[in-house]
Design a protein around this motif. Sequence first.
Motif, PDB file in Angstrom:
ATOM      1  N   SER A   4      19.564  60.720 -18.027  1.00  0.00           N
ATOM      2  CA  SER A   4      20.403  60.245 -19.123  1.00  0.00           C
ATOM      3  C   SER A   4      21.851  60.551 -18.812  1.00  0.00           C
ATOM      4  O   SER A   4      22.165  61.401 -17.967  1.00  0.00           O
ATOM      5  N   ARG A  76      21.349  65.936 -26.840  1.00  0.00           N
ATOM      6  CA  ARG A  76      21.175  64.473 -26.865  1.00  0.00           C
ATOM      7  C   ARG A  76      20.726  63.949 -25.502  1.00  0.00           C
ATOM      8  O   ARG A  76      19.918  63.011 -25.418  1.00  0.00           O
ATOM      9  N   GLN A  80      17.317  61.849 -25.009  1.00  0.00           N
ATOM     10  CA  GLN A  80      17.278  60.504 -24.435  1.00  0.00           C
ATOM     11  C   GLN A  80      16.425  60.467 -23.167  1.00  0.00           C
ATOM     12  O   GLN A  80      15.618  59.548 -22.978  1.00  0.00           O
TER      13      GLN A  80
END
Length: 195
Positions: A4, A76, A80
């Motif tokens: 990611s 995050r 992801q």
Amino acid sequence: MRTSEIKRSTSETEVSVKLCVDGTGRSVINTGVGFLDHMLTLFAVHGRFDLEVTCTGDTVIDDHHSVEDIGITLGRAFDQACGDRRGITRYGSTWLPMDEALVLCAADVSGRSCLRFGVKMPAEKVGSFDTELVEEFFTAFTREFPISLHFILQYGTNTHHIIEAVFKSFARTLSACLAADSRCPDTIPSSKGVL
């Protein structure tokens, strides 16, 4: 490969994270917070995560906004990269010694955010770094990558060693949680069928 790339921009910070969960421990870290650079480098090495983190923040005030926003962005990035968590082991724990300090980290990649930070710091600072920011980092991380994360300090007297044990135990534990379960490679590890 689970990868990611996340960017976060606020009036206080600019953060960029590139992550490969299935890496070798390679890292390029430049957060503007020297002690956090050290901890994230250790995190990458001991979790075998390939990690690039850059941050430009308002450290002229203090390190709080940078540390918190890096925790948010890194959380995050893991969220992801790991998608629906299909095929992961889910649970992990590590007792990690760092000289005189001993820390337990246990985690469940459950889809529910919970942090229990049972680590009392002997000193308020390591160099110029405010040690209360360690808990802030993990609070931010678990809000964005919803896991149940527990730390227990069994004992320790050197604050640097304690924090290092926290980050290394977290790296080992998260790596174990996210490792492939060869028995159920296409299954979400929950009786509900979703995490």
